[in-house]
Design a protein around this motif. Structure first.
Motif, PDB file in Angstrom:
ATOM      1  N   ILE A 131       8.541   2.526   3.142  1.00 15.87           N
ATOM      2  CA  ILE A 131       8.219   3.399   2.010  1.00 15.87           C
ATOM      3  C   ILE A 131       6.717   3.671   1.953  1.00 15.87           C
ATOM      4  O   ILE A 131       6.280   4.822   1.812  1.00 15.87           O
ATOM      5  N   ALA A 132       5.913   2.610   2.074  1.00 15.16           N
ATOM      6  CA  ALA A 132       4.459   2.763   2.005  1.00 15.16           C
ATOM      7  C   ALA A 132       3.918   3.588   3.162  1.00 15.16           C
ATOM      8  O   ALA A 132       2.952   4.347   3.000  1.00 15.16           O
ATOM      9  N   THR A 133       4.541   3.451   4.330  1.00 10.05           N
ATOM     10  CA  THR A 133       4.046   4.154   5.525  1.00 10.05           C
ATOM     11  C   THR A 133       4.469   5.612   5.551  1.00 10.05           C
ATOM     12  O   THR A 133       3.659   6.490   5.866  1.00 10.05           O
ATOM     13  N   THR A 134       5.719   5.880   5.229  1.00 10.61           N
ATOM     14  CA  THR A 134       6.227   7.251   5.359  1.00 10.61           C
ATOM     15  C   THR A 134       5.826   8.161   4.200  1.00 10.61           C
ATOM     16  O   THR A 134       5.570   9.348   4.404  1.00 10.61           O
ATOM     17  N   THR A 135       5.768   7.609   2.989  1.00 11.65           N
ATOM     18  CA  THR A 135       5.414   8.444   1.839  1.00 11.65           C
ATOM     19  C   THR A 135       3.924   8.724   1.768  1.00 11.65           C
ATOM     20  O   THR A 135       3.506   9.711   1.161  1.00 11.65           O
ATOM     21  N   ILE A 175      10.218 -14.165 -10.698  1.00 11.49           N
ATOM     22  CA  ILE A 175       9.032 -13.324 -10.900  1.00 11.49           C
ATOM     23  C   ILE A 175       8.213 -13.255  -9.615  1.00 11.49           C
ATOM     24  O   ILE A 175       7.677 -12.198  -9.259  1.00 11.49           O
ATOM     25  N   ALA A 176       8.131 -14.378  -8.905  1.00  8.07           N
ATOM     26  CA  ALA A 176       7.370 -14.416  -7.650  1.00  8.07           C
ATOM     27  C   ALA A 176       7.980 -13.462  -6.622  1.00  8.07           C
ATOM     28  O   ALA A 176       7.245 -12.791  -5.887  1.00  8.07           O
ATOM     29  N   VAL A 177       9.309 -13.396  -6.559  1.00 10.55           N
ATOM     30  CA  VAL A 177       9.965 -12.473  -5.632  1.00 10.55           C
ATOM     31  C   VAL A 177       9.539 -11.035  -5.937  1.00 10.55           C
ATOM     32  O   VAL A 177       9.230 -10.251  -5.033  1.00 10.55           O
ATOM     33  N   MET A 178       9.494 -10.686  -7.213  1.00  6.86           N
ATOM     34  CA  MET A 178       9.101  -9.328  -7.604  1.00  6.86           C
ATOM     35  C   MET A 178       7.626  -9.069  -7.302  1.00  6.86           C
ATOM     36  O   MET A 178       7.259  -8.003  -6.789  1.00  6.86           O
ATOM     37  N   ILE A 179       6.771 -10.049  -7.602  1.00  6.21           N
ATOM     38  CA  ILE A 179       5.332  -9.865  -7.399  1.00  6.21           C
ATOM     39  C   ILE A 179       4.996  -9.726  -5.918  1.00  6.21           C
ATOM     40  O   ILE A 179       4.265  -8.806  -5.510  1.00  6.21           O
ATOM     41  N   PHE A 180       5.546 -10.599  -5.090  1.00  9.02           N
ATOM     42  CA  PHE A 180       5.192 -10.546  -3.662  1.00  9.02           C
ATOM     43  C   PHE A 180       5.881  -9.380  -2.943  1.00  9.02           C
ATOM     44  O   PHE A 180       5.363  -8.901  -1.937  1.00  9.02           O
ATOM     45  N   SER A 181       7.000  -8.928  -3.472  1.00 10.18           N
ATOM     46  CA  SER A 181       7.601  -7.699  -2.940  1.00 10.18           C
ATOM     47  C   SER A 181       6.675  -6.519  -3.231  1.00 10.18           C
ATOM     48  O   SER A 181       6.429  -5.674  -2.356  1.00 10.18           O
ATOM     49  N   ALA A 182       6.156  -6.477  -4.449  1.00 11.09           N
ATOM     50  CA  ALA A 182       5.226  -5.409  -4.817  1.00 11.09           C
ATOM     51  C   ALA A 182       3.934  -5.509  -4.011  1.00 11.09           C
ATOM     52  O   ALA A 182       3.331  -4.489  -3.647  1.00 11.09           O
ATOM     53  N   TYR A 183       3.526  -6.732  -3.704  1.00  7.06           N
ATOM     54  CA  TYR A 183       2.309  -6.928  -2.909  1.00  7.06           C
ATOM     55  C   TYR A 183       2.495  -6.371  -1.489  1.00  7.06           C
ATOM     56  O   TYR A 183       1.529  -5.900  -0.878  1.00  7.06           O
ATOM     57  N   ILE A 184       3.695  -6.450  -0.945  1.00  2.00           N
ATOM     58  CA  ILE A 184       3.953  -5.862   0.380  1.00  2.00           C
ATOM     59  C   ILE A 184       3.682  -4.364   0.325  1.00  2.00           C
ATOM     60  O   ILE A 184       2.997  -3.799   1.192  1.00  2.00           O
ATOM     61  N   LEU A 185       4.208  -3.719  -0.700  1.00  2.00           N
ATOM     62  CA  LEU A 185       3.984  -2.285  -0.892  1.00  2.00           C
ATOM     63  C   LEU A 185       2.497  -1.994  -1.032  1.00  2.00           C
ATOM     64  O   LEU A 185       1.963  -1.064  -0.410  1.00  2.00           O
ATOM     65  N   PHE A 186       1.819  -2.799  -1.812  1.00  2.00           N
ATOM     66  CA  PHE A 186       0.385  -2.614  -2.073  1.00  2.00           C
ATOM     67  C   PHE A 186      -0.443  -2.824  -0.805  1.00  2.00           C
ATOM     68  O   PHE A 186      -1.325  -2.021  -0.480  1.00  2.00           O
ATOM     69  N   VAL A 188       0.474  -2.862   2.486  1.00  2.00           N
ATOM     70  CA  VAL A 188       0.724  -1.874   3.541  1.00  2.00           C
ATOM     71  C   VAL A 188       0.067  -0.548   3.170  1.00  2.00           C
ATOM     72  O   VAL A 188      -0.531   0.131   4.019  1.00  2.00           O
ATOM     73  N   SER A 189       0.148  -0.190   1.894  1.00  2.00           N
ATOM     74  CA  SER A 189      -0.483   1.046   1.423  1.00  2.00           C
ATOM     75  C   SER A 189      -1.995   1.006   1.645  1.00  2.00           C
ATOM     76  O   SER A 189      -2.598   2.017   2.027  1.00  2.00           O
ATOM     77  N   ARG A 190      -2.600  -0.144   1.427  1.00  3.89           N
ATOM     78  CA  ARG A 190      -4.051  -0.279   1.635  1.00  3.89           C
ATOM     79  C   ARG A 190      -4.420   0.005   3.086  1.00  3.89           C
ATOM     80  O   ARG A 190      -5.435   0.645   3.369  1.00  3.89           O
ATOM     81  N   ILE A 191      -3.601  -0.463   4.011  1.00  2.00           N
ATOM     82  CA  ILE A 191      -3.863  -0.216   5.435  1.00  2.00           C
ATOM     83  C   ILE A 191      -3.698   1.274   5.741  1.00  2.00           C
ATOM     84  O   ILE A 191      -4.542   1.882   6.401  1.00  2.00           O
ATOM     85  N   VAL A 192      -2.607   1.851   5.245  1.00  2.00           N
ATOM     86  CA  VAL A 192      -2.327   3.265   5.497  1.00  2.00           C
ATOM     87  C   VAL A 192      -3.416   4.158   4.913  1.00  2.00           C
ATOM     88  O   VAL A 192      -3.824   5.157   5.523  1.00  2.00           O
ATOM     89  N   GLN A 193      -3.926   3.775   3.745  1.00  2.00           N
ATOM     90  CA  GLN A 193      -4.953   4.576   3.073  1.00  2.00           C
ATOM     91  C   GLN A 193      -6.366   4.276   3.566  1.00  2.00           C
ATOM     92  O   GLN A 193      -7.323   4.909   3.131  1.00  2.00           O
ATOM     93  N   GLY A 194      -6.494   3.304   4.487  1.00  2.00           N
ATOM     94  CA  GLY A 194      -7.806   2.968   5.025  1.00  2.00           C
ATOM     95  C   GLY A 194      -8.596   1.984   4.190  1.00  2.00           C
ATOM     96  O   GLY A 194      -9.797   1.787   4.412  1.00  2.00           O
TER      97      GLY A 194
END
Length: 229
Positions: A131-135, A175-186, A188-194
């Motif tokens: 999701i983070a890479t393609t969008t 809660i940790a599952v939700m937070i670290f799942s969101a961190y994956i999105l965050f 990967v997005s940081r890498i994609v966005q530079g």
């Protein structure tokens, strides 16, 4: 009149660099799984009975060790020794999986739960990374909320070390599952966005997301689906 054609070279070069960082990060992330698995096998053969008698001291010792290794990786991130430190960190992290894996393996369906937790972690990671890479959407706005959530999660975890409330443990894991799942999105997005150009640090961030996601998924599965003798 002369018209100057806007140069797309900087943008193209930037995209190429970002793709290179992302590619190197995924390759390094796959490589870190090797010392983690080796460390996990070592950890399952170690007697961690001392942790039962001194759970708080043991947890603080493990936390201090991990923080020291994280500091080493960060300090060496721009050299080849950063890779060595990262692999060393992932080996130790694998060893520290020993206690929870030992508990899981004492269940009748422990091996299946470990496999299910690993599979669930993989599905979540690849889905969110895709999701983070393609969008190409910038998820940096999540940073402050995730950081606050992480701090509260750490505080709650430290408090529960003293109170040992089962319901709170399950809540923390959920809660940790939700937070670290969101961190994956965050992340990967940081890498994609530079936003992250060092693949050692990028790998470390994603590794920690996956590591903590796996632990908390396994904790939830053991609590709700564990079959005891």
């Amino acid at each position: 009149m002369q018209y100057e054609t806007p140069s797309v070279l900087p943008t193209s070069a930037q995209v190429a660099d970002q793709n290179k960082v992302l590619r190197n990060t995924y390759m390094m992330l796959a490589l870190t799984m090797i010392p983690t698995i080796i460390g996990a096998f070592v950890g399952t053969s170690i007697n961690f009975s001392f942790m039962a008698g001194h759970p708080i001291m043991a947890s603080l010792l493990m936390f201090g060790t991990m923080m020291g290794l994280l500091f080493a990786v960060t300090a060496l991130r721009d050299s080849v020794w950063g890779i060595v430190a990262l692999l060393g960190f992932t080996f130790v992290a694998g060893v520290f999986l020993g206690p929870i894996l030992q508990v899981a393996l004492h269940l009748k369906n422990g091996a299946q739960l470990i496999g299910l937790a690993a599979g669930g972690t993989s599905v979540i990671f690849f889905s969110l990374a895709t999701i983070a890479t393609t969008t190409k959407k910038d998820f940096s706005f999540m940073g402050k909320f995730l950081f606050i959530g992480l701090i509260l999660l750490i505080v709650a975890s430290l408090a529960n070390m003293f109170f040992q409330i089962p319901a709170l443990s399950l809540t923390i894991s959920a809660i940790a599952v939700m937070i670290f799942s969101a961190y994956i999105l965050f992340d990967v997005s940081r890498i994609v966005q530079g936003g992250e150009t060092n693949y050692v640090m990028a790998t470390l961030s994603l590794y920690l997301d996956i590591y903590n996601l796996f632990i908390n998924l396994l904790s939830l599965l053991m609590a709700f689906s564990g079959e005891r003798d």
